[in-house]
Design an enzyme around this catalytic site. Structure first.
Site, PDB file in Angstrom:
ATOM      1  N   TYR A 174      -2.762   4.915   6.783  1.00  0.00           N
ATOM      2  CA  TYR A 174      -3.929   3.221   7.945  1.00  0.00           C
ATOM      3  C   TYR A 174      -4.071   4.225   9.256  1.00  0.00           C
ATOM      4  O   TYR A 174      -5.485   3.791   9.499  1.00  0.00           O
ATOM      5  CB  TYR A 174      -2.136   3.256   9.029  1.00  0.00           C
ATOM      6  CG  TYR A 174      -1.301   2.546   9.129  1.00  0.00           C
ATOM      7  CD1 TYR A 174      -1.482   1.080   8.557  1.00  0.00           C
ATOM      8  CD2 TYR A 174       0.057   3.030   7.911  1.00  0.00           C
ATOM      9  CE1 TYR A 174      -0.387   0.145   7.937  1.00  0.00           C
ATOM     10  CE2 TYR A 174       1.127   2.412   7.594  1.00  0.00           C
ATOM     11  CZ  TYR A 174       1.302   1.106   7.672  1.00  0.00           C
ATOM     12  OH  TYR A 174       1.685  -0.339   7.322  1.00  0.00           O
ATOM     13  N   LYS A 202       0.718  -1.264   0.092  1.00  0.00           N
ATOM     14  CA  LYS A 202      -0.200  -0.371  -0.512  1.00  0.00           C
ATOM     15  C   LYS A 202       0.693   1.649   0.114  1.00  0.00           C
ATOM     16  O   LYS A 202       2.290   1.289   0.659  1.00  0.00           O
ATOM     17  CB  LYS A 202      -1.146   0.012   0.887  1.00  0.00           C
ATOM     18  CG  LYS A 202      -0.373  -0.607   2.450  1.00  0.00           C
ATOM     19  CD  LYS A 202      -0.170   0.127   3.668  1.00  0.00           C
ATOM     20  CE  LYS A 202       0.402   1.498   3.398  1.00  0.00           C
ATOM     21  NZ  LYS A 202       1.796   1.743   4.332  1.00  0.00           N
TER      22      LYS A 202
END
Lengths: 372, 372
Positions: free
Chosen positions: B220, B135
């Protein structure tokens, strides 16, 4: 008693060196206990918070309840007997201007719904008394300016009931930040709120409260942003969410998140709510360290830690006891507090509250003038 | 080994009843350990994070490193010897399309700078391999859509390296929220960031990173907002502050705060930064309780507490070990994870990242389409 005094003196003296960024005058600070004069206070408004203040004053060194002002005769009688305030020093909202001629009263502490502060503060000042007013000072910046003006004209001081400005752990974090121990400040976060009960209370009535959670509890995060970061914000953005429009009517905010940008590039990100528990946290982050208070703005005890470990400061006294003794020193000895509690300080919060409400409405950034 | 398996199985089974809000299919979930087949993985990009993944894979039950792809011949040699990957399974960026004919490789794990993911994922899929991609999945939603399309066309699965989606404390909080143990969710907060070092690294190069802290660490908090609240946001606002424009150049965000509004009225308020330590906290607040993870997104151990007390879940394994074993089950046994880790899931984050950058620029609220 001597332990108490020693404790408070220590707060003042041990932090003395650090407050170069603030309007801290050692000479007046040292004068705190030069006087033992007692501040004779009339409580105006005998509701729940006034009860807490009245109890806390019983432990004060330099404050005495000498007057009572209420619209409820039975309360005047009960409180008068409990706190030994003679009948001649009990007033109602119609006749309390007569305190002008009562030498038993030095100051009035206004503890009523927000919308009443403006009138009651101005009348108290016109009666020749210092005024302590609960926060928020008023329901608009315009009202706040008029109150400051009226007190100035009367030659009386106006203080606002910012109890956290005297709270020992709070002051230790302010000291650390001022002394550079946290480095350059980058971020502050204040999460303040609670689930409010009775839907018929004045706090949920726009006419009496002037708004919702932001006026009552979010103001701790807002005000905390300023004294924790140690700067005045230059922009604000804000977002409102409302899940219960029946309980939280038009103009009464349930939950607002807001962000403040400071000249240094630091930012504050805050939450104000009337619909969540489990909050009450301040977090200040600099490039050398952090400080956390949790709970941060409750009635105590406040708990804290920093990158160095727990903040191990014992405070045996109610916050309102310290607040009132310190306010006596401000009013009687001209002591300068570490974090200001005067009308000008409170007006800054009102200007910001209006900017936050405006930012909610426009959805965009509201720039703030350096000039207020 | 049996303890390990028992542990992981318990995570799955004990949480089984609760995930009615998600695409949770008991049948496939139960199929996790129906197969003992091992996923043969080629690592593409042998940098710092790949080292951590490679070490974690050594403790995996169902994953083996069978291929290596790198632009640095010495690394291929060193890693090849260390992880017993024969020379015939070592590739460079020019010739790695030849994995098409290599039955030793089931899947490629792309662990390179963000801007390279698009090309490398598509080439891996075209070579007939499943792809795991770090990611953020790509540097734009457009790229993300093309990657999903290419994998679909190749009949291969695309997973994104969301290691927290398999982290036991994280999953316990998701379970509590899904089961209604926290009541109606009102607020989520994710504070994610760190002070980044070497100013010459690719993460601070807009062309390679596609942005700044938000792409790398703020994601996140963003991604966490969605799986913690359990809804998809309908609006976003955001604010950027930059204190060091030399280190954080145009297009590389230093610090961004952002807010997400959800259909239920819940709100997320998050911080993403490359210029602060002492962060890494998730806080989820509902009208019946709260959950806090701190640290929340670090490599572990994650620590947590709720209104009921500490989250007492022991996890003896590295996050990446659990992630890779679970991903083997997804790719080989068609297991459905509790929180999705596929390309569509990752695309949602890219769409939101673009909305956040847009909100920073416009200064206003960006509304999000239910349709993506």
């Amino acid at each position: 008693m001597s332990t108490r005094r020693h404790f408070i003196r220590n707060i003042s003296l041990s932090t003395l060196g650090a407050y170069t960024l603030m309007d801290w005058k050692p000479a007046s600070a040292l004068s705190f206990f030069n006087s033992d004069a007692v501040l004779k206070v009339a409580l105006l408004g005998l509701g729940g918070y006034a009860s807490r203040v009245a109890e806390a004053i019983q432990q004060c060194q330099r404050v005495k309840i000498t007057g009572l002002i209420s619209g409820t005769p039975e309360k005047l009688k009960q409180w008068g007997e409990k706190y030994k305030v003679p009948e001649k020093n009990r007033y109602n909202y119609q006749n309390f201007d007569a305190i002008k001629n009562n030498p038993d009263i030095d100051a009035v502490y206004v503890i009523t719904p927000n919308a009443l502060h403006h009138d009651q503060v101005i009348r108290s000042a016109k009666a020749g008394k210092h005024v302590i007013c609960e926060k928020p000072m008023a329901i608009s910046a315009k009202e706040g300016r008029e109150m400051i003006e009226a007190c100035k004209k009367a030659g009386k001081q106006l203080l606002v009931g910012y109890r956290m400005h005297f709270e020992p752990l709070t002051l230790e974090v302010v000291r650390m930040r001022s002394a550079g121990e946290l480095g350059a400040i980058r971020f502050f976060q204040g999460l303040c709120g609670f689930r409010i009960g009775d839907p018929t209370q004045w706090r949920l009535n726009k006419a009496l409260a002037g708004g919702g959670s932001l006026m009552d509890i979010g103001i701790y995060a807002l005000n905390g942003s300023r004294y924790m970061v140690g700067e005045e914000p230059v922009w604000v953005t804000a977002q409102e969410t409302k899940t219960d429009p029946v309980k939280f009517k038009e103009g009464v905010d349930e939950t607002i998140t807001f962000q403040l940008g400071f000249p240094s590039g630091a930012e504050a990100s805050c939450l104000s709510t009337y619909n969540m528990n489990n909050l009450d946290r301040f977090f200040l982050n600099g490039d050398k360290g952090f400080a956390e208070l949790q709970p941060a703005a409750g009635y105590g005890p406040i708990r804290g830690k920093t990158n160095k470990g727990p903040l191990d400061i014992k405070n045996p006294l109610p916050q309102q006891t310290i607040q009132m003794d310190e306010m006596a020193a401000i009013l009687l000895d001209n002591k300068k507090p570490i974090v200001p509690v005067d009308g000008e300080e409170a007006l800054k919060d009102l200007v910001l509250i209006e900017a936050i409400y405006k930012a909610v409405k426009t959805g965009g950034q509201v720039k703030l003038n350096a000039e207020r």
